[in-house]
Design a protein around this motif. Structure first.
Motif, PDB file in Angstrom:
ATOM      1  N   TYR A  33      19.312  16.330  59.687  1.00 27.96           N
ATOM      2  CA  TYR A  33      20.734  16.904  59.195  1.00 27.96           C
ATOM      3  C   TYR A  33      21.525  15.605  58.641  1.00 27.96           C
ATOM      4  N   VAL A  34      21.846  14.253  58.864  1.00 31.03           N
ATOM      5  CA  VAL A  34      22.529  12.816  58.775  1.00 31.03           C
ATOM      6  C   VAL A  34      22.103  12.434  57.162  1.00 31.03           C
ATOM      7  N   GLY A  35      20.024  12.543  57.046  1.00 29.86           N
ATOM      8  CA  GLY A  35      20.278  12.313  55.810  1.00 29.86           C
ATOM      9  C   GLY A  35      20.632  13.446  54.126  1.00 29.86           C
ATOM     10  N   ALA A  36      20.483  14.693  55.150  1.00 30.28           N
ATOM     11  CA  ALA A  36      20.506  15.592  53.888  1.00 30.28           C
ATOM     12  C   ALA A  36      22.567  15.767  53.514  1.00 30.28           C
ATOM     13  N   ILE A  37      23.267  14.821  54.667  1.00 31.68           N
ATOM     14  CA  ILE A  37      24.450  15.366  53.736  1.00 31.68           C
ATOM     15  C   ILE A  37      24.674  13.889  53.793  1.00 31.68           C
ATOM     16  N   VAL A  77      29.214  20.464  63.942  1.00 28.90           N
ATOM     17  CA  VAL A  77      29.236  21.522  63.042  1.00 28.90           C
ATOM     18  C   VAL A  77      29.396  22.968  64.603  1.00 28.90           C
ATOM     19  N   PHE A  78      29.661  24.055  64.016  1.00 27.27           N
ATOM     20  CA  PHE A  78      29.597  24.468  64.903  1.00 27.27           C
ATOM     21  C   PHE A  78      28.909  25.787  64.690  1.00 27.27           C
ATOM     22  N   GLU A  79      28.217  26.596  65.182  1.00 25.21           N
ATOM     23  CA  GLU A  79      27.061  27.031  64.046  1.00 25.21           C
ATOM     24  C   GLU A  79      26.716  28.962  64.955  1.00 25.21           C
ATOM     25  N   GLY A  80      27.012  30.065  64.310  1.00 21.81           N
ATOM     26  CA  GLY A  80      26.552  31.328  65.181  1.00 21.81           C
ATOM     27  C   GLY A  80      28.432  31.514  66.062  1.00 21.81           C
ATOM     28  N   LEU A  81      29.453  31.915  64.824  1.00 15.18           N
ATOM     29  CA  LEU A  81      30.295  31.918  65.311  1.00 15.18           C
ATOM     30  C   LEU A  81      30.777  33.489  64.331  1.00 15.18           C
ATOM     31  N   THR A  82      31.533  33.974  64.813  1.00 16.09           N
ATOM     32  CA  THR A  82      32.085  34.943  63.874  1.00 16.09           C
ATOM     33  C   THR A  82      33.704  34.946  64.138  1.00 16.09           C
ATOM     34  N   PRO A  83      34.100  35.886  63.097  1.00 15.32           N
ATOM     35  CA  PRO A  83      35.924  35.938  63.316  1.00 15.32           C
ATOM     36  C   PRO A  83      36.492  36.806  63.736  1.00 15.32           C
ATOM     37  N   ALA A  84      37.012  36.821  64.222  1.00 15.29           N
ATOM     38  CA  ALA A  84      38.448  37.673  65.113  1.00 15.29           C
ATOM     39  C   ALA A  84      39.384  38.417  64.306  1.00 15.29           C
ATOM     40  N   ALA A  85      39.795  39.822  64.671  1.00  5.79           N
ATOM     41  CA  ALA A  85      40.723  40.333  63.563  1.00  5.79           C
ATOM     42  C   ALA A  85      41.740  39.403  64.118  1.00  5.79           C
ATOM     43  N   TYR A  86      42.527  39.113  62.185  1.00  2.00           N
ATOM     44  CA  TYR A  86      43.822  38.405  62.720  1.00  2.00           C
ATOM     45  C   TYR A  86      44.659  39.218  63.262  1.00  2.00           C
ATOM     46  N   THR A  87      45.389  39.121  63.955  1.00  3.95           N
ATOM     47  CA  THR A  87      46.346  39.609  64.838  1.00  3.95           C
ATOM     48  C   THR A  87      47.969  38.974  65.171  1.00  3.95           C
ATOM     49  N   GLY A  88      47.770  37.545  64.135  1.00  2.00           N
ATOM     50  CA  GLY A  88      49.393  37.372  64.082  1.00  2.00           C
ATOM     51  C   GLY A  88      50.496  37.797  63.917  1.00  2.00           C
ATOM     52  N   ASP A  89      51.276  37.382  63.922  1.00  2.00           N
ATOM     53  CA  ASP A  89      52.663  37.873  62.855  1.00  2.00           C
ATOM     54  C   ASP A  89      52.947  38.043  61.344  1.00  2.00           C
ATOM     55  N   GLU A  90      52.361  36.394  61.051  1.00  2.00           N
ATOM     56  CA  GLU A  90      52.138  36.498  59.655  1.00  2.00           C
ATOM     57  C   GLU A  90      51.782  38.298  58.479  1.00  2.00           C
ATOM     58  N   PRO A  91      51.668  38.626  57.721  1.00  2.00           N
ATOM     59  CA  PRO A  91      51.321  39.621  57.198  1.00  2.00           C
ATOM     60  C   PRO A  91      49.504  39.207  56.239  1.00  2.00           C
ATOM     61  N   GLU A 163      21.762  34.902  56.941  1.00  2.00           N
ATOM     62  CA  GLU A 163      21.430  35.902  57.224  1.00  2.00           C
ATOM     63  C   GLU A 163      22.142  36.933  58.713  1.00  2.00           C
ATOM     64  N   ASP A 164      21.700  36.340  59.422  1.00  2.00           N
ATOM     65  CA  ASP A 164      22.635  37.093  60.904  1.00  2.00           C
ATOM     66  C   ASP A 164      24.467  37.875  60.698  1.00  2.00           C
ATOM     67  N   GLY A 165      25.179  37.100  59.766  1.00  2.00           N
ATOM     68  CA  GLY A 165      26.075  37.875  60.003  1.00  2.00           C
ATOM     69  C   GLY A 165      27.574  36.276  60.208  1.00  2.00           C
ATOM     70  N   THR A 166      26.442  35.575  61.265  1.00  2.61           N
ATOM     71  CA  THR A 166      27.410  34.790  61.844  1.00  2.61           C
ATOM     72  C   THR A 166      27.644  33.614  60.664  1.00  2.61           C
ATOM     73  N   TYR A 167      28.312  32.537  60.893  1.00  4.91           N
ATOM     74  CA  TYR A 167      29.038  31.257  59.812  1.00  4.91           C
ATOM     75  C   TYR A 167      29.363  30.024  60.577  1.00  4.91           C
ATOM     76  N   ALA A 168      28.786  28.955  60.402  1.00 11.53           N
ATOM     77  CA  ALA A 168      28.962  27.854  60.691  1.00 11.53           C
ATOM     78  C   ALA A 168      30.148  26.470  59.604  1.00 11.53           C
ATOM     79  N   ILE A 169      30.658  26.375  60.628  1.00  7.34           N
ATOM     80  CA  ILE A 169      31.438  25.867  60.706  1.00  7.34           C
ATOM     81  C   ILE A 169      30.836  23.859  60.965  1.00  7.34           C
TER      82      ILE A 169
END
Length: 192
Positions: A33-37, A77-91, A163-169
């Motif tokens: 990983y380090v070498g790839a970056i 590196v944070f893998e396997g994340l799924t975003p939750a729906a935005y529920t804040g006060d902004e449009p 491929e599984d629909g999750t995201y990596a940050i």
């Protein structure tokens, strides 16, 4: 100013839409990983030094010694994340301001949560009009380095679903917008 790395939400001097250059560095181990970056960073420096599309002004390219980077950190590196729906006060749908005083249609697509050094973090991801990418998300952020070691208006990440629909940050891939290097670029400003 230090940046981790880059992707593709920099502005273009003709104000064209941003293209994605997201790189995925899934790895067999930390060394791979380090070498790839490091290789990716070296390729980016070469692009900045000589490519016609480089944001570095022509007169500065000959003396360009490469971008400064933080050391690669496998704990960012944070893998396997799924975003939750935005529920804040902004449009949800709004106009995101850009570095050259324009407004660009955007949508708050969801909120990622992850733990960093024992603290719960939240970052909002966006979809930008004209960013043609199926499931791709734009993740700008500010941190304690913004305005001191890094650009005051934040740094960017471009996320593509696995491929599984999750995201990596991967904060090792964070990058400065092109307007840091040349003012003719139009770059979205990180919302609060």
């Amino acid at each position: 100013m230090t940046e981790h790395d880059h992707g593709g939400h920099d502005g273009h001097d003709d104000h064209a839409e941003h293209d994605h250059e997201s790189e995925h560095h899934h790895h067999g181990g930390p060394h791979d990983y380090v070498g790839a970056i490091q290789q990716y960073r070296a390729e980016k420096d070469q692009f900045f030094r000589s490519a016609p599309g480089s944001p570095i002004p022509q007169e500065e390219r000959e003396s360009f010694a490469g971008l400064p980077y933080y050391p690669v950190n496998v704990d960012l590196v944070f893998e396997g994340l799924t975003p939750a729906a935005y529920t804040g006060d902004e449009p949800t749908t709004f106009q995101i301001p850009t570095s050259d005083g324009r407004l660009r249609p955007a949508r708050r697509a969801g909120v990622f949560t992850f733990d960093l050094a024992g603290q719960a973090m939240r970052l909002t991801a966006y979809e930008l009009e004209g960013a043609h990418s199926d499931g791709g998300l734009f993740l700008p952020f500010l941190d304690a380095t913004s305005g001191t070691e890094t650009y005051g208006a934040g740094r960017y990440l471009d996320l593509e679903p696995d491929e599984d629909g999750t995201y990596a940050i991967d904060f090792n891939l964070a990058y400065h917008p092109s307007c840091v290097y040349a003012p003719q670029f139009s770059c979205p400003l990180t919302p609060a």
